[in-house]
Design an enzyme around this catalytic site. Structure first.
Site, PDB file in Angstrom:
ATOM      1  N   ASP A  11      38.885  50.205  36.506  1.00 19.15           N
ATOM      2  CA  ASP A  11      40.041  49.670  35.782  1.00 19.15           C
ATOM      3  C   ASP A  11      40.216  50.474  34.496  1.00 19.15           C
ATOM      4  OD1 ASP A  11      42.118  48.157  34.871  1.00 19.15           O
ATOM      5  OD2 ASP A  11      41.004  46.270  34.716  1.00 19.15           O
ATOM      6  N   ASP A 105      46.708  51.684  37.444  1.00 17.81           N
ATOM      7  CA  ASP A 105      45.537  51.775  36.575  1.00 17.81           C
ATOM      8  C   ASP A 105      44.259  51.161  37.146  1.00 17.81           C
ATOM      9  OD1 ASP A 105      46.497  49.198  36.436  1.00 17.81           O
ATOM     10  OD2 ASP A 105      46.210  48.996  34.277  1.00 17.81           O
ATOM     11  N   GLU A 106      44.253  50.738  38.396  1.00 11.95           N
ATOM     12  CA  GLU A 106      43.008  50.192  38.939  1.00 11.95           C
ATOM     13  C   GLU A 106      42.947  50.388  40.447  1.00 11.95           C
ATOM     14  OE1 GLU A 106      42.420  45.912  38.945  1.00 11.95           O
ATOM     15  OE2 GLU A 106      44.533  45.601  38.467  1.00 11.95           O
TER      16      GLU A 106
END
Length: 358
Positions: A11, A105-106
């Site tokens: 993350d 983003d993850e």
């Protein structure tokens, strides 16, 4: 005996805001909100300096400004975030092809069998974080465990720029103490409902029989029953399927008349048709979303027998749905159109919704 999986959840820390602080050193150490403005819009991401004041993503910008008067609003640069995200995923794929992005983003990585021939998922997570830091000058947090839920739970334990591991046999100790709102899949409304039932931590949730949870929460009750025990049998699936294609717009000034609304819907329907054509997709269900000035949100949908054939058809049904909202108290701050019930499976490439503002 079934082999335990080795799952990493990566993350990126305050991703959008961190990219902006990286690219503009004058923003480092300052409270930054990406998206919105001091007057209107919605926060897409907040730096950790802003989060210290209670600013969060999806928060109305006006509320964020009240919480943090020194908040600096930055216009999103999604093309930059997408480029950085692509670089990060390139790093992931050097370790495994079993990469499941959740957003820009993850992502989950299954490294049980990996390209490096490494036995330790912990070492791999450390290497990946170091690569991200050295190549992109950004930080990421990682969680390592034997299933997806526990890996994601672990990645939140030592944020930002942290690494946490939940080994087999440790899940009960971690989950029993975990606040209910920290459980992945338990949203704000559900957490509030659970607290009213006396469920404050994982140990409280674990005391509830499955039958009672399904009675109170429907099908989600099965999920809550399992995660309270750290049970999650989902596989890491590289290709996520997009179930709808849509577009929405948040407006700087409220729309006050039917004519204004129809003009904006005309623009949205045109952009929506372009997206459908680009994806090579058709669909039968149109959904109109309206958010009012007081943030009340209502949706209306209509399903046709056949796929929508052109923008004109989309606009006709959008106007029909609009009539259902009535003409009183417009003051509309957001309009959205989406097509679902698609004719084909589409790999989801744009994992994060853009927040548009005029």
């Amino acid at each position: 005996m079934e082999t335990l999986r080795k799952i990493i959840h990566i993350d990126m820390d305050a991703f959008y805001a961190s990219v902006e602080q990286r690219d503009n050193p004058s923003l480092k150490g300052k409270p930054v909100a990406v998206g919105g403005s001091a007057l209107r819009g919605v926060v897409a991401a907040a730096s950790y300096e802003a989060r210290a004041f209670g600013v969060r993503s999806a928060m109305p910008s006006s509320l964020a400004k009240r919480k943090c008067p020194e908040l600096i609003f930055i216009k999103p640069r999604f093309e930059v975030y997408q480029k950085v995200s692509k670089h990060v995923r390139t790093i992931f794929h050097e370790y495994t092809d079993l990469v499941e992005p959740l957003s820009l983003d993850e992502a989950y990585l299954d490294v049980t069998e990996n390209k490096k021939g490494l036995k330790s998922a912990i070492n791999m997570a450390m290497q990946i974080r170091q690569r991200i830091k050295s190549e992109l000058n950004l930080t990421a947090s990682a969680g390592v465990s034997f299933n997806k839920f526990l890996a994601k739970t672990a990645s939140d334990l030592n944020k930002p720029d942290g690494l946490a591991v939940i080994l087999p046999g440790e899940e009960e100790k971690v989950l029993d103490q975990l606040a209910i709102e920290k459980f992945y899949g338990v949203g704000r409304v559900t957490a509030e409902k659970m607290r009213k039932l006396g469920i404050y931590r994982g140990r409280d949730l674990k005391m509830w029989p499955k039958s009672d949870l399904t009675h109170m929460f429907g099908k989600a009750g099965n999920y809550y029953f399992n995660i309270a025990r750290g049970v999650d049998n989902r596989l890491v699936t590289p290709n996520r399927v997009r179930k709808s294609i849509g577009i929405e717009n948040t407006f700087f000034d409220d729309l006050l008349t039917m004519e204004e609304v129809k003009n904006k819907l005309e623009q949205l329907s045109s952009k929506l048709w372009e997206r459908l054509q680009k994806a090579g997709a058709h669909g039968k269900t149109l959904t109109l979303k309206i958010k009012y000035h007081d943030f009340e949100q209502i949706t209306r949908s209509k399903t046709q027998l056949n796929n929508f054939q052109d923008q004109r058809e989309i606009m006709e049904i959008a106007n029909e749905l609009l009539i259902e909202f009535g003409e009183e108290d417009f003051k509309i701050r957001l309009l959205g159109l989406s097509i679902s019930n698609l004719n084909k499976e589409i790999e989801q490439k744009d994992y994060q919704l853009s927040i548009w503002e005029e």
